[in-house]
Design a protein around this motif. Sequence first.
Motif, PDB file in Angstrom:
ATOM      1  N   GLY A  85      50.128  45.585  41.418  1.00  0.00           N
ATOM      2  CA  GLY A  85      50.207  46.416  40.224  1.00  0.00           C
ATOM      3  C   GLY A  85      48.953  47.196  39.922  1.00  0.00           C
ATOM      4  N   LEU A  86      47.887  46.991  40.662  1.00  0.00           N
ATOM      5  CA  LEU A  86      46.660  47.746  40.397  1.00  0.00           C
ATOM      6  C   LEU A  86      46.799  49.206  40.793  1.00  0.00           C
ATOM      7  CD1 LEU A  86      43.660  45.436  41.394  1.00  0.00           C
ATOM      8  CD2 LEU A  86      44.363  46.166  39.119  1.00  0.00           C
ATOM      9  N   SER A  87      47.770  49.519  41.632  1.00  0.00           N
ATOM     10  CA  SER A  87      47.943  50.906  42.050  1.00  0.00           C
ATOM     11  C   SER A  87      48.502  51.778  40.924  1.00  0.00           C
ATOM     12  CB  SER A  87      48.883  50.973  43.253  1.00  0.00           C
ATOM     13  OG  SER A  87      50.144  50.398  42.941  1.00  0.00           O
ATOM     14  N   LYS A  88      49.065  51.168  39.873  1.00  0.00           N
ATOM     15  CA  LYS A  88      49.643  51.934  38.776  1.00  0.00           C
ATOM     16  C   LYS A  88      48.629  52.233  37.682  1.00  0.00           C
ATOM     17  CE  LYS A  88      54.194  49.875  39.520  1.00  0.00           C
ATOM     18  NZ  LYS A  88      55.310  49.097  38.913  1.00  0.00           N
ATOM     19  N   VAL A  89      47.434  51.635  37.753  1.00  0.00           N
ATOM     20  CA  VAL A  89      46.398  51.853  36.747  1.00  0.00           C
ATOM     21  C   VAL A  89      45.128  52.319  37.446  1.00  0.00           C
ATOM     22  CG1 VAL A  89      47.374  50.156  35.158  1.00  0.00           C
ATOM     23  CG2 VAL A  89      45.660  49.440  36.844  1.00  0.00           C
ATOM     24  N   ARG A  90      44.164  52.680  36.654  1.00  0.00           N
ATOM     25  CA  ARG A  90      42.863  53.119  37.168  1.00  0.00           C
ATOM     26  C   ARG A  90      41.838  52.024  36.905  1.00  0.00           C
ATOM     27  NH1 ARG A  90      39.210  58.180  34.912  1.00  0.00           N
ATOM     28  NH2 ARG A  90      37.476  57.925  36.408  1.00  0.00           N
ATOM     29  N   LEU A  91      41.260  51.486  37.964  1.00  0.00           N
ATOM     30  CA  LEU A  91      40.258  50.420  37.841  1.00  0.00           C
ATOM     31  C   LEU A  91      38.884  51.055  37.695  1.00  0.00           C
ATOM     32  CD1 LEU A  91      39.620  47.370  37.980  1.00  0.00           C
ATOM     33  CD2 LEU A  91      39.357  47.651  40.461  1.00  0.00           C
ATOM     34  N   THR A  92      38.215  50.749  36.613  1.00  0.00           N
ATOM     35  CA  THR A  92      36.892  51.330  36.349  1.00  0.00           C
ATOM     36  C   THR A  92      35.757  50.339  36.573  1.00  0.00           C
ATOM     37  OG1 THR A  92      37.074  50.757  33.992  1.00  0.00           O
ATOM     38  CG2 THR A  92      37.873  52.940  34.683  1.00  0.00           C
ATOM     39  N   GLU A  93      36.023  49.040  36.418  1.00  0.00           N
ATOM     40  CA  GLU A  93      34.945  48.062  36.591  1.00  0.00           C
ATOM     41  C   GLU A  93      35.558  46.708  36.928  1.00  0.00           C
ATOM     42  OE1 GLU A  93      31.132  46.064  34.218  1.00  0.00           O
ATOM     43  OE2 GLU A  93      32.508  47.453  33.188  1.00  0.00           O
ATOM     44  N   ALA A  94      34.819  45.946  37.784  1.00  0.00           N
ATOM     45  CA  ALA A  94      35.245  44.588  38.147  1.00  0.00           C
ATOM     46  C   ALA A  94      34.011  43.782  38.491  1.00  0.00           C
ATOM     47  CB  ALA A  94      36.215  44.610  39.324  1.00  0.00           C
ATOM     48  N   HIS A  95      33.930  42.580  37.959  1.00  0.00           N
ATOM     49  CA  HIS A  95      32.789  41.696  38.250  1.00  0.00           C
ATOM     50  C   HIS A  95      33.226  40.246  38.053  1.00  0.00           C
ATOM     51  CE1 HIS A  95      32.478  42.367  33.868  1.00  0.00           C
ATOM     52  NE2 HIS A  95      32.050  41.107  33.827  1.00  0.00           N
ATOM     53  N   PHE A  96      32.441  39.337  38.668  1.00  0.00           N
ATOM     54  CA  PHE A  96      32.730  37.914  38.550  1.00  0.00           C
ATOM     55  C   PHE A  96      32.171  37.346  37.256  1.00  0.00           C
ATOM     56  CE2 PHE A  96      33.222  38.281  43.180  1.00  0.00           C
ATOM     57  CZ  PHE A  96      34.353  37.504  43.389  1.00  0.00           C
ATOM     58  N   ILE A  97      32.842  36.333  36.742  1.00  0.00           N
ATOM     59  CA  ILE A  97      32.357  35.539  35.615  1.00  0.00           C
ATOM     60  C   ILE A  97      31.989  34.161  36.164  1.00  0.00           C
ATOM     61  CG2 ILE A  97      32.945  34.526  33.375  1.00  0.00           C
ATOM     62  CD1 ILE A  97      34.944  36.777  32.982  1.00  0.00           C
ATOM     63  N   TRP A  98      30.827  33.654  35.795  1.00  0.00           N
ATOM     64  CA  TRP A  98      30.300  32.430  36.390  1.00  0.00           C
ATOM     65  C   TRP A  98      31.230  31.243  36.137  1.00  0.00           C
ATOM     66  CZ3 TRP A  98      28.864  27.533  34.895  1.00  0.00           C
ATOM     67  CH2 TRP A  98      28.133  26.796  35.840  1.00  0.00           C
ATOM     68  N   THR A  99      31.454  30.486  37.166  1.00  0.00           N
ATOM     69  CA  THR A  99      32.227  29.246  37.067  1.00  0.00           C
ATOM     70  C   THR A  99      31.477  28.157  37.830  1.00  0.00           C
ATOM     71  OG1 THR A  99      33.510  29.869  39.023  1.00  0.00           O
ATOM     72  CG2 THR A  99      34.463  30.390  36.870  1.00  0.00           C
ATOM     73  N   GLU A 100      31.844  26.925  37.586  1.00  0.00           N
ATOM     74  CA  GLU A 100      31.230  25.800  38.290  1.00  0.00           C
ATOM     75  C   GLU A 100      31.562  25.903  39.779  1.00  0.00           C
ATOM     76  OE1 GLU A 100      28.958  22.508  38.866  1.00  0.00           O
ATOM     77  OE2 GLU A 100      29.248  23.568  36.968  1.00  0.00           O
ATOM     78  N   PRO A 101      30.554  25.754  40.667  1.00  0.00           N
ATOM     79  CA  PRO A 101      30.834  25.925  42.105  1.00  0.00           C
ATOM     80  C   PRO A 101      31.876  24.965  42.643  1.00  0.00           C
ATOM     81  CG  PRO A 101      28.465  26.001  41.675  1.00  0.00           C
ATOM     82  CD  PRO A 101      29.120  25.594  40.399  1.00  0.00           C
ATOM     83  N   HIS A 102      32.005  23.764  42.052  1.00  0.00           N
ATOM     84  CA  HIS A 102      32.945  22.771  42.560  1.00  0.00           C
ATOM     85  C   HIS A 102      34.273  22.768  41.799  1.00  0.00           C
ATOM     86  CE1 HIS A 102      29.714  21.124  45.002  1.00  0.00           C
ATOM     87  NE2 HIS A 102      28.951  21.102  43.927  1.00  0.00           N
ATOM     88  N   SER A 103      34.489  23.758  40.966  1.00  0.00           N
ATOM     89  CA  SER A 103      35.713  23.771  40.162  1.00  0.00           C
ATOM     90  C   SER A 103      36.911  24.346  40.910  1.00  0.00           C
ATOM     91  CB  SER A 103      35.497  24.595  38.886  1.00  0.00           C
ATOM     92  OG  SER A 103      35.209  25.942  39.215  1.00  0.00           O
ATOM     93  N   LYS A 104      36.686  24.933  42.084  1.00  0.00           N
ATOM     94  CA  LYS A 104      37.757  25.576  42.864  1.00  0.00           C
ATOM     95  C   LYS A 104      38.449  26.664  42.054  1.00  0.00           C
ATOM     96  CE  LYS A 104      38.747  21.446  45.617  1.00  0.00           C
ATOM     97  NZ  LYS A 104      39.794  20.495  46.073  1.00  0.00           N
ATOM     98  N   ARG A 105      37.682  27.325  41.206  1.00  0.00           N
ATOM     99  CA  ARG A 105      38.207  28.424  40.398  1.00  0.00           C
ATOM    100  C   ARG A 105      37.282  29.627  40.520  1.00  0.00           C
ATOM    101  NH1 ARG A 105      41.543  24.993  40.146  1.00  0.00           N
ATOM    102  NH2 ARG A 105      42.883  24.378  38.396  1.00  0.00           N
ATOM    103  N   LEU A 106      37.883  30.809  40.500  1.00  0.00           N
ATOM    104  CA  LEU A 106      37.150  32.072  40.470  1.00  0.00           C
ATOM    105  C   LEU A 106      37.683  32.894  39.303  1.00  0.00           C
ATOM    106  CD1 LEU A 106      37.127  33.079  44.264  1.00  0.00           C
ATOM    107  CD2 LEU A 106      35.280  32.019  42.979  1.00  0.00           C
ATOM    108  N   ARG A 107      36.792  33.422  38.473  1.00  0.00           N
ATOM    109  CA  ARG A 107      37.176  34.238  37.326  1.00  0.00           C
ATOM    110  C   ARG A 107      36.617  35.640  37.524  1.00  0.00           C
ATOM    111  NH1 ARG A 107      35.159  31.360  32.097  1.00  0.00           N
ATOM    112  NH2 ARG A 107      36.256  33.147  31.153  1.00  0.00           N
TER     113      ARG A 107
END
Length: 554
Positions: A85-107
């Motif tokens: 669905g990203l092709s239907k909008v215009r992406l202007t900015e994207a960056h990571f938000i810090w998470t615990e390295p062992h949490s197996k999560r990426l934000r």
Amino acid sequence: MEFVPAPPVHRVLCADCGTPIVPNSANLCVACLRNTVDITEGIPKQASVSFCRNCERFLSPPATWAIARPESQELLAICLRKLKGLSKVRLTEAHFIWTEPHSKRLRVSLTIQKEVLTSTILEQVFEIEYLVQHGQCPDCTKLAAKNTWKALVQVRQKVPHKRTFLYLEQLILKHGAQKDTISVKEAKDGLDFFFSSRSHALKMVEFLAGVVPIRSKSSEQLLSTDTHTNTANFKYTYSIEIIPICKDDLVCIPLKLAKQMSNVNPLSICSRVGNTLHFLDVATLQSVEITSALYWRTPFESLATVTDLVEFTVLDVEPTNQRKGKWVMADAQVALSGAFRSTGVQEDDGMMDYESSSLANQIFHTRTHLGGILQPGDSAMGYFLTHANFNSDDFASLPAHRVPDIILVKKAYPNRRKKTRTRAWKLRSIAKEAGEEGETSNARGVVGRLGGRDQKKVEEDYELFLRDIEEDEEIRGTVNLYKSKDVKMGAGSGLAGGKTRKKGQFEMEVDDAATAPTDDEDGEDEADFPEVNLDELLEDFDEMTLEEPAPQEV
């Protein structure tokens, strides 16, 4: 100056909440417009990425596995490819938000824009959470399973020692040629390299052809075929045979081939082995180069190897004006090591025939290429050909006056070799694959895994290989030497790499503490003994950790 008032700003009330706003096509404020239209519709707020723990690579859709560091641009690109669905909008900015390295999560925080009404562009910021799913990539799956290779490279050399493969192992490590291998196994006369792709095997064959003289032969085996799509699955095998001649070997070039190579003396020594063979006539300093194709048209074997070298004592050296590169022609007078000994000990039954005969006290005149490094009183290693008998028709056809009594090959350092010292450097080995068939737990590196009766012979070849590295700067420049963590840099460079000195063939086993030799008994060290400089050593970064050292008990 006359005051000019600003034009009046007309405002209207929002159609939903009644807030005064600047007129727009929707007549709605930003808050009411966001409540009415959701531009993130169709974009999932949760997704997953696949991660291989063995090779530490992420799955980049559709079927590519790529290495990406945490919070890197490569990893961010992989995460964005997972979104629909990203092709239907215009992406202007994207960056990571810090998470615990062992949490197996990426934000990931995204900022997108989209035109919702006529001439009305709405911008919105939202977060997406990724779940890191652990799995195995196809390459690691083949590595974990047995007999899943696609291509095999068999490297063989029919010689009674392993020094060639010890040197070849260091060349492979220096150039990183082993990175695509699934596993490495030791065979009777060489090594087997297994690959998951045919192109990787061809790359290894090309590398071997550039560093050692070889001839190759390929074959393929049909595993399965599909008649509907006209496709087939093959296994490929490449047989590599290295020329059975090593450095410092004594050879007798066939007379016909010697005449083609500038009429060189057939009785020569091998001075260098690269992708071609270099032979040197010690009597004239004439050198020739024989390629692999020329050798295999007229193959010949070595008359003697470095294990047949005899130690001689140099009595006199007279250099001549003839010089070629690092070689200097000289006339030398030599005698067998230990000659002219005035001892009352009877002759040992275990001594060689030439040591117990009148030849032991005889002075030999010879011509050598070592005039630049030999001095009276030095020791040299050479071939003793006075009563030599070789199983070679080419050697038997040589006239007797063209066969010298002695051919000196290299200088020896007996005083330094007698002393037990640890080396301040070490070599790396190709990592062993656990659980391979025929592997022993105490084997060293990729050469010598089979153990058994040949293990002692492999250790002796490894020691001779380490000596060649110390004494030959040309060989030392082609391999990587690493600083040893076990010894101090001021301890000097010894012979056994941290191990005790091997006893000679006829040496008696005695108590080392009771009869520890002193420097005076062994003699002074040779002044020109080749030392490995500190600037030639590399840091072994694989052994460096950030952990604090454990406290030592006092």
